[in-house]
Design an enzyme around this catalytic site. Sequence first.
Site, PDB file in Angstrom:
ATOM      1  N   GLY A   1       0.784  -1.240   0.000  1.00  0.00           N
ATOM      2  CA  GLY A   1       0.000   0.000   0.000  1.00  0.00           C
ATOM      3  C   GLY A   1       0.815   1.289   0.000  1.00  0.00           C
TER       4      GLY A   1
ATOM      5  N   GLY B   1     -11.026  -4.963  -6.222  1.00  0.00           N
ATOM      6  CA  GLY B   1     -12.004  -5.617  -5.348  1.00  0.00           C
ATOM      7  C   GLY B   1     -13.230  -4.749  -5.131  1.00  0.00           C
TER       8      GLY B   1
ATOM      9  N   VAL C   1      -4.097  29.748  -1.601  1.00  0.00           N
ATOM     10  CA  VAL C   1      -3.561  29.519  -2.946  1.00  0.00           C
ATOM     11  C   VAL C   1      -4.684  29.721  -3.967  1.00  0.00           C
ATOM     12  CG1 VAL C   1      -2.585  27.770  -4.490  1.00  0.00           C
ATOM     13  CG2 VAL C   1      -1.731  28.001  -2.142  1.00  0.00           C
TER      14      VAL C   1
ATOM     15  N   HIS D   1      20.504   6.614  32.043  1.00  0.00           N
ATOM     16  CA  HIS D   1      21.277   7.834  31.817  1.00  0.00           C
ATOM     17  C   HIS D   1      22.595   7.496  31.127  1.00  0.00           C
ATOM     18  CE1 HIS D   1      22.961  11.791  32.568  1.00  0.00           C
ATOM     19  NE2 HIS D   1      24.053  11.202  33.040  1.00  0.00           N
TER      20      HIS D   1
HETATM   21  C1  LIG Z   1       4.101  10.863   2.144  1.00  0.00           C
HETATM   22  C2  LIG Z   1       3.413  10.118   3.242  1.00  0.00           C
HETATM   23  C3  LIG Z   1       4.119   9.795   4.383  1.00  0.00           C
HETATM   24  C4  LIG Z   1       3.495   9.109   5.410  1.00  0.00           C
HETATM   25  N1  LIG Z   1       4.224   8.799   6.526  1.00  0.00           N
HETATM   26  C5  LIG Z   1       3.622   8.163   7.541  1.00  0.00           C
HETATM   27  C6  LIG Z   1       4.362   7.804   8.695  1.00  0.00           C
HETATM   28  O1  LIG Z   1       5.547   8.075   8.801  1.00  0.00           O
HETATM   29  N2  LIG Z   1       3.722   7.156   9.699  1.00  0.00           N
HETATM   30  C7  LIG Z   1       2.404   6.841   9.617  1.00  0.00           C
HETATM   31  O2  LIG Z   1       1.850   6.257  10.560  1.00  0.00           O
HETATM   32  N3  LIG Z   1       1.667   7.138   8.523  1.00  0.00           N
HETATM   33  C8  LIG Z   1       2.251   7.786   7.485  1.00  0.00           C
HETATM   34  N4  LIG Z   1       1.529   8.068   6.358  1.00  0.00           N
HETATM   35  C9  LIG Z   1       0.118   7.649   6.304  1.00  0.00           C
HETATM   36  C10 LIG Z   1       0.026   6.153   5.954  1.00  0.00           C
HETATM   37  O3  LIG Z   1       0.718   5.911   4.759  1.00  0.00           O
HETATM   38  C11 LIG Z   1      -1.427   5.748   5.819  1.00  0.00           C
HETATM   39  O4  LIG Z   1      -2.126   6.136   6.975  1.00  0.00           O
HETATM   40  C12 LIG Z   1      -1.553   4.239   5.658  1.00  0.00           C
HETATM   41  O5  LIG Z   1      -0.875   3.806   4.503  1.00  0.00           O
HETATM   42  C13 LIG Z   1      -3.018   3.837   5.574  1.00  0.00           C
HETATM   43  O6  LIG Z   1      -3.098   2.454   5.462  1.00  0.00           O
HETATM   44  P1  LIG Z   1      -4.315   1.744   4.733  1.00  0.00           P
HETATM   45  O7  LIG Z   1      -4.063   0.296   4.884  1.00  0.00           O
HETATM   46  O8  LIG Z   1      -5.594   2.306   5.218  1.00  0.00           O
HETATM   47  O9  LIG Z   1      -4.224   2.191   3.199  1.00  0.00           O
HETATM   48  P2  LIG Z   1      -3.087   2.186   2.106  1.00  0.00           P
HETATM   49  O10 LIG Z   1      -1.739   2.073   2.657  1.00  0.00           O
HETATM   50  O11 LIG Z   1      -3.388   3.372   1.245  1.00  0.00           O
HETATM   51  O12 LIG Z   1      -3.362   0.865   1.292  1.00  0.00           O
HETATM   52  C14 LIG Z   1      -4.539   0.663   0.577  1.00  0.00           C
HETATM   53  C15 LIG Z   1      -4.312  -0.408  -0.462  1.00  0.00           C
HETATM   54  O13 LIG Z   1      -5.552  -0.722  -1.070  1.00  0.00           O
HETATM   55  C16 LIG Z   1      -5.377  -0.885  -2.469  1.00  0.00           C
HETATM   56  N5  LIG Z   1      -6.676  -0.657  -3.096  1.00  0.00           N
HETATM   57  C17 LIG Z   1      -7.402   0.480  -3.128  1.00  0.00           C
HETATM   58  N6  LIG Z   1      -8.587   0.271  -3.730  1.00  0.00           N
HETATM   59  C18 LIG Z   1      -8.616  -1.038  -4.083  1.00  0.00           C
HETATM   60  C19 LIG Z   1      -9.574  -1.864  -4.704  1.00  0.00           C
HETATM   61  N7  LIG Z   1     -10.787  -1.421  -5.029  1.00  0.00           N
HETATM   62  N8  LIG Z   1      -9.254  -3.147  -4.925  1.00  0.00           N
HETATM   63  C20 LIG Z   1      -8.043  -3.651  -4.559  1.00  0.00           C
HETATM   64  N9  LIG Z   1      -7.110  -2.911  -3.946  1.00  0.00           N
HETATM   65  C21 LIG Z   1      -7.396  -1.629  -3.696  1.00  0.00           C
HETATM   66  C22 LIG Z   1      -4.319   0.146  -2.803  1.00  0.00           C
HETATM   67  O14 LIG Z   1      -3.677  -0.164  -4.025  1.00  0.00           O
HETATM   68  C23 LIG Z   1      -3.388   0.024  -1.596  1.00  0.00           C
HETATM   69  O15 LIG Z   1      -2.412  -0.965  -1.808  1.00  0.00           O
HETATM   70  C24 LIG Z   1       2.135   8.731   5.295  1.00  0.00           C
HETATM   71  C25 LIG Z   1       1.425   9.044   4.133  1.00  0.00           C
HETATM   72  C26 LIG Z   1       2.054   9.718   3.121  1.00  0.00           C
HETATM   73  C27 LIG Z   1       1.272  10.023   1.881  1.00  0.00           C
END
Ligand SMILES: Cc1cc2nc3c(=O)[nH]c(=O)nc-3n(C[C@H](O)[C@H](O)[C@H](O)COP(=O)(O)OP(=O)(O)OC[C@H]3O[C@@H](n4cnc5c(N)ncnc54)[C@H](O)[C@@H]3O)c2cc1C
Length: 465
Positions: A40, A114, A236, A444
């Site tokens: 993801g 999905g 912006v 410490h």
């Molecule tokens: C630049 C950046 C830096 C970040 N740094 C941090 C950090 O340091 N620490 C932290 O805690 N959080 C961080 N985050 C936030 C974190 O990435 C997200 O909160 C986290 O990834 C969410 O997890 P998730 O499983 O909900 O979704 P995601 O990680 O977004 O995963 C969702 C998955 O679902 C798949 N998907 C979507 N729709 C479908 C579908 N219909 N069918 C099949 N597959 C599908 C996508 O391809 C993806 O692989 C960061 C985010 C960004 C953008």
Amino acid sequence: MAKYDLVIIGSGPGGYVAAIRAGQYGLKTAVIEKDSYVGGTCLHIGCIPTKVLLHHAEIYDTFQRAAEFGFEVKDVKVNWPAILARKERIVNKHTKGIEFLFRKSKVETITGWGRVAGPGRVSVEKDGKKTEIETTYTMLATGSDARSLPGVEIDGKTILTNKEILELPAIPKSLVVVGAGAVGVEFASIFRTFGTEVTILEMLPRAVPLEDEEISAELMKAFKKRGIRIETEAKVESVKKDAKGATVVFKTKDGKSESLAAEKVLMAVGRRPMTETTGVDKTAAKLERGFVHTNAYMETAEPRLFAIGDIVAGLPQLAHAASMEGLIAVGLMAGKEVQPFDRMKCPNATYCEPQIGSIGMTEKQARDAGIKIKIGKFPFLGNSKATILGHHEGFIKVVAEEKYGEILGVHVIGPLATEIIAEAVTAISLEATLDDLAAMIHAHPTVWEAMGDAFNAVRGLSINA
Ligand SMILES: Cc1cc2nc3c(=O)[nH]c(=O)nc-3n(C[C@H](O)[C@H](O)[C@H](O)COP(=O)(O)OP(=O)(O)OC[C@H]3O[C@@H](n4cnc5c(N)ncnc54)[C@H](O)[C@@H]3O)c2cc1C
């Protein structure tokens, strides 16, 4: 038709963690992922690659300060392609790691789009071919995608999101970051350290607006010192590509129109939930601007349909929040005893320089809730390990309930903030009081022992300040 106990749509830190735990509990589990790799946003274009770049930026910063540490280092050159290659190797290693863990827990991966097709049915679409699978439980973990502003078109070359900025062929000379949330300030930090001229435009009155007000003020002070320009209450109006890069037009807080030229522009204005065409709108689940409403066990209003991670209404968009939500939901499905997800026990980590780690109530939240509180603050200036590291900026702020000394919130800005916040997570999770923490022995010299000073500071008993 294949039949599963649990089908998870999405393999981010919400989906993959839930899948592994479901496998450990003996549930027959499949994960549907639209991309050709698992992990993801977090693993591929979020948490992990940004932290790789940030770590490299920190190393570069140490080289820049070599003389201060007693080294003569000449002609340090940044090999940007080599840095990107290392980032790629780390991401690939951990992608393989998840694949291995899936095999170990007997989790099946199905590639395709999905969709919830009806009660106990999920469809998968790939290359125009649709198949249906049967499942007892369904979990939506489809995550989020970068937003833009109306009229601002992301072209991926000059006007970027968190995805394209990770693949830039070279370090830009100038960068405008629109948005001073966690994503915006992290990239601002990274590129400023590598020498980019950075301007941040934030619509609200302060950077990292979800953090305690004093933390925001300290970060803005530190950023200004590092040469990052921050314009708050900046609206912006347009972002347009031109021959040299892009021009950003914005209204300042005094209502003046200003125009900024930059080689690249990063849009970091929040993330929208990926719930379109997932079929969730055809179920009884309640949606609000695309976010799914759940209870604290991640159940939606549709029986046996759970939602976790960035798509959930009102919960933080953080990887560890997504993972815990998944574990709670799977625990419930497997008939285990689980605790509800509690926002106040979920830490926030922002990996800018200086770092921010926080948990629980801000001072304002506690006061607005009418709680009688006492505040303790300890500056890292009094911590010997922070001085050894050469990073003694920032402070720890503790918000404690006045009568019994229950810890309500802890806010850290400074060295290792995202690591040492762990003690506050334990304290708040176990509803510890100032007395409990004052009796704790801190090793410490550590940066962590500053926590002990901060807890004692609430009663004016900090030793090192
Ligand atoms: C630049 C950046 C830096 C970040 N740094 C941090 C950090 O340091 N620490 C932290 O805690 N959080 C961080 N985050 C936030 C974190 O990435 C997200 O909160 C986290 O990834 C969410 O997890 P998730 O499983 O909900 O979704 P995601 O990680 O977004 O995963 C969702 C998955 O679902 C798949 N998907 C979507 N729709 C479908 C579908 N219909 N069918 C099949 N597959 C599908 C996508 O391809 C993806 O692989 C960061 C985010 C960004 C953008």
